[in-house]
Design an enzyme around this catalytic site. Structure first.
Site: not given
Lengths: 400, 458
Positions: A210-211, A340, A85, A336
């Site tokens: 969760c994103s 992502h 990430c 959020k």
């Protein structure tokens, strides 16, 4: 760690960022053309002025051809990098170092990820041939990060209900911020009751802890600091860059207590030293951090030194990290609100600092921020890579 | 040298199917009682390990004979996986005696002849709503044979008859069996039972035995033989196929007094009758938990869940990719870890690594490690999660970080657990399971199991 740093030696002079979202109609190539195009035009540049490229993508393409083909580049160096990430941040770090070394005058860092074409919800990563014994093979990312919750509550004697309120506050805050951002995937404020009651995904994490999963791309042009004003009168200076890969011993070592990311502490300490920051809670004016899941952001407030150990729940609930708080965290809405797209996220965070320093952040503009922090982590609690950058609006006095 | 049983173990899975649920679903059947059900992550191989672990603490035995009608693999020797999970040396001969219910007797006979280990395990599947479904049981039993001076029971006499009958059968490609008209089997077997049991008793110089055990997948044959031979207090459990004779013999050993004789009759493709005599060692050598205690415990599983576990009901999979199949070379390289949960302990600082490492996570010393087998270790839950998104035949997946007493940490799935039962600090042991099957490869590894549950080894 003996890193010398490149404080104030390079500057960002152009940036671009697509909207993040479910781009069913656009490919990774389309997103790269869009992000680099916006980036070039923001600095009044053309692609033949870029000497070298660093492309970050985790799983949306391999090799430099992923970028050179859609952009029809004229035989330029393109390096593809991957670091989970922190991939987009890693592309940026390498491009900065290439310019600081003197090897190139103008470099571009690009990040892209196309996740929504997989048909899966959540991140899917390519698997390496293995003996099949690692629990990581089945355990999903929200489940791995959800383990922070019981461990944190147990260590600090935090009432689980209070911890749940802090998780909810983080999601609520980032959605409120994202609602003010036209490039965010989710542009709606969400009531706290809805966040707290969202369907469970893993542990006590609901869907709204969760994103999201999204597609997107972002780009930055980096030049030597002394050249910056040839391209823009409002450059963004790089103060510190640190990336560490941990030994991964959290799942092995009973000394790890699942309430912290030692990799974040190490990379933050290094970046702060490079940037000359000794009191991050006061000296940093905005922070874009890796809020992949709500407990992650909570723990990061302590690991990044924004508050003391065991104090994050209180500070979060007091609004310290809200848009109008003492240290706004994820003013653009964070993972959020943006989702992502792995390779792009680190550059999207830098893009927010860029906009804030230039006074171009619209409804969410902060009053004159001068020092920003971006942070990514890739992997899982106890076994991750972490990146921290410190960027600034001004050259420090000794550099100027 | 005469050989006898020196130790034995039984595994009964914790799950039970309430037959009232089957009756409600199909409007048929008695609806009375519960049958023993292997969990989704159990098969004949994992249950064999569960029954046999603890019987070979010295990791040395002459041979291992594995009997089942539900082999996890054909062609590949399932006994080799059992052998690996028990941590046995490569000089031990291990072989499957697979395919037929009668294979259970075959394994016992071969192990008794060589001083080896007989392991019998089976997963019994009937068509939904059938008598085979409700009158079966899943489970495993294991017996270690050794010199009679160390034995808890010794064979006194044996007689057998072999009969080729189209009585019960199943094509290798099929999940469920067929049976000819019941009275044909009954009339064919009854005289063979009487004659064969009679010969065994006569050879033993007995008119009758103190305990009588009858095992047959043919329900009426079993009931008839038990009545004729004077058996009482039969184990109230459905037939466990190739494992059945072993589980019933173990139950008899649980109950036998020193000097008692036990007549064991198994009826399948003929008759095998064996007379055993319990020795003075029996009281000291029994497992801590009896077969009947294992049977009385357990928790109900919903019928649709049971059908899903057995592959009889295909449900919507989570929107996640299936895990990859384990690869052969890393599985071979890491054999001791994957099958026998052997970690490495740093000889310099004592830090225990799970899985084994070459560089010490604590003092960074390289390649100065000793093997640390941990299958019998006990540990505590540090933190945990209930993963509702992960791919599993039986979601949600529960995962926990376990710190073992005496060192070593590992992130493991929890077997046979309900989310509400798991807390930080909960005590766990280990159980050998099948994590998933992809690309026709079974992925075997260890899971943690809450102590107090029945799934943790003896």
């Amino acid at each position: 760690m003996a890193s010398n740093g490149i404080r104030d030696r390079v500057a960002v002079v152009a940036m671009g960022c697509t909207t993040f979202g479910e781009h069913w109609g656009r490919s990774a190539e389309d997103l790269l053309v869009d992000a680099t195009g916006e980036c070039l035009s923001s600095g009044d540049l053309t692609s033949d002025q870029i000497d070298a490229y660093w492309l970050g993508t985790m799983a949306s393409g391999m090799s430099g051809l992923t970028l050179s083909k859609p952009l029809a580049l004229e035989y330029r160096p393109v390096t593809r990098v991957e670091n989970f990430c922190a991939t987009g941040s890693e592309a940026f770090r390498n491009a900065c170092y290439a310019v600081a070394s003197g090897a190139y005058d103008v470099a571009m860092a690009v990040g892209v990820e196309k996740l929504k074409d997989s048909g899966y919800s959540g991140l899917v990563r390519p698997q390496i041939a293995s003996d099949g014994t690692s629990a990581d093979l089945t355990l999903t990312a929200p489940a791995a990060f959800s383990m922070l919750d019981p461990a944190y509550c147990a260590k600090y004697g935090v009432d689980p209900g209070t911890f749940r309120e802090a998780m909810t506050h983080i999601a609520w805050k980032n959605h409120c911020n994202g609602a003010r951002n036209p490039r965010a995937q989710f542009r709606k404020a969400i009531p706290k009751e809805k966040i707290a009651a969202s369907p469970l995904v893993a542990g006590r994490l609901g869907v709204l802890d969760c994103s999201g999963v999204s597609d997107g791309a972002a780009a930055a042009v980096i030049v030597r600091a002394e050249d910056a004003h040839r391209w823009t009168d409002r450059p963004m200076y790089v103060k510190g860059l640190s990336l560490v890969a941990g030994p991964g011993s959290g799942a092995l070592d009973p000394g790890y207590d699942w309430t912290t990311f030692p990799e974040v502490v190490a990379s933050a300490t290094d970046a702060y030293r490079q940037a000359g920051i000794d009191d991050p809670a006061r000296q940093i004016h905005l922070a874009e951090v890796h809020d992949c899941f709500t407990p992650t952001e909570l723990v990061l407030m302590e690991d990044l030194g924004f508050c003391g150990r065991g104090e994050a729940v209180k500070h979060v609930l007091d609004g310290a990290f809200d848009l109008d708080g003492r240290l706004p965290v994820n003013p653009d809405g964070g993972l959020k609100s943006f989702g992502h797209p792995v390779g792009a996220s680190g550059l999207r965070m830098l893009f927010e600092c860029w906009l804030q320093f230039r006074g171009e952040a619209g409804d969410r503009q902060l009053p004159d921020p001068r020092v920003g922090l971006t942070h990514n982590l890739g992997g899982r609690p106890g076994s991750c890579v972490s990146f921290v950058s410190v960027v600034g609006k001004d050259l420090s006095e000794e550099a100027a | 040298m005469t050989l006898g049983i020196v130790s034995y173990g039984v595994h009964l899975p914790v799950h039970r199917l309430a037959l009232s649920e089957v009756a409600a679903a199909f409007g048929s059947g008695s609806g009375r009682g519960r049958r023993v059900v292997a969990a989704f992550d159990e098969d004949s191989t994992t249950m064999a390990v569960a029954a046999a672990r603890g019987l070979v603490p010295d990791r040395s035995v002459e041979s291992l004979w594995f009997a089942t009608t539900s082999p996890a693999y054909a062609e590949k020797t399932n006994a080799a996986a059992v052998h690996a999970a028990l941590g046995l040396g490569e000089e031990t001969f291990a072989v499957d005696v697979a395919g037929a219910v009668r294979s259970g007797e075959g394994a016992l006979r071969a192990a008794a002849g060589s001083g080896g280990l007989a392991v019998l395990a089976d997963v019994r599947v009937g068509r939904p709503g059938s008598a085979d479904e409700s009158q079966a049981a899943d489970g495993a039993a294991a017996f270690r044979f050794g010199p009679s001076a160390q034995a808890l029971a010794v064979p006194v006499a044996r007689a057998c008859a072999t009969a080729e009958l189209l009585d019960r059968w199943r094509l290798p490609s099929e999940l469920t069996a067929s049976q000819w008209e019941e009275r044909f089997g009954l009339d064919s077997y009854a005289p063979l039972v009487a004659a064969t049991a009679g010969r065994a008793l006569a050879d033993a110089g007995l008119a009758s035995a103190d305990l009588v055990v009858v095992s047959s997948p043919h329900t009426r044959v079993a009931a008839d033989a038990l009545a004729r031979l004077g058996g009482a207090d039969a184990l109230p459990m459905g037939n466990a196929g190739a494992a059945d004779v072993g589980i019933r013999l173990a139950d008899a050993l649980d109950r036998a007094q020193p000097g008692n004789t036990i007549l064991v009759v198994s009826v399948s493709d003929g008759v095998v009758a064996t007379v055993w005599r319990a020795t003075d060692r029996i009281d000291a050598a029994r497992p801590a938990v009896s077969v009947r205690q294992l049977l009385a415990a357990g928790r109900d599983v919903p019928y649709p869940t049971y059908l899903t576990w057995r592959g009889l009901l295909e449900r919507e999979a989570p929107r996640r990719p299936e895990p990859e199949r384990p690869a052969a070379p890393p599985s071979a390289r890491n054999l001791d870890w994957k099958f026998a949960f052997v970690g490495s302990r740093c000889d310099k600082c004592g830090f225990l690594h799970l899985p084994p490492q070459r560089v010490c996570a604590s003092c960074r010393t390289v390649d100065v490690m000793s093997a640390a087998p941990l299958t019998e270790a006990i540990g505590s839950v540090v933190t945990f999660t209930v993963d509702r998104l992960a791919y599993s035949l039986s979601p949600p997946v529960i995962c926990a970080v376990i710190d073992f007493d005496g060192g070593g940490r590992c992130l493991l799935e929890l077997a046979d657990a309900e989310p509400a039962e798991v807390v930080v600090g909960a005590r766990v042991g280990l159980t050998f399971r099948r994590l998933w099957t992809t690309g026709n490869v079974h992925n075997y590894f260890w899971k943690a199991a809450l102590l107090g549950g029945e799934s943790v080894g003896q």
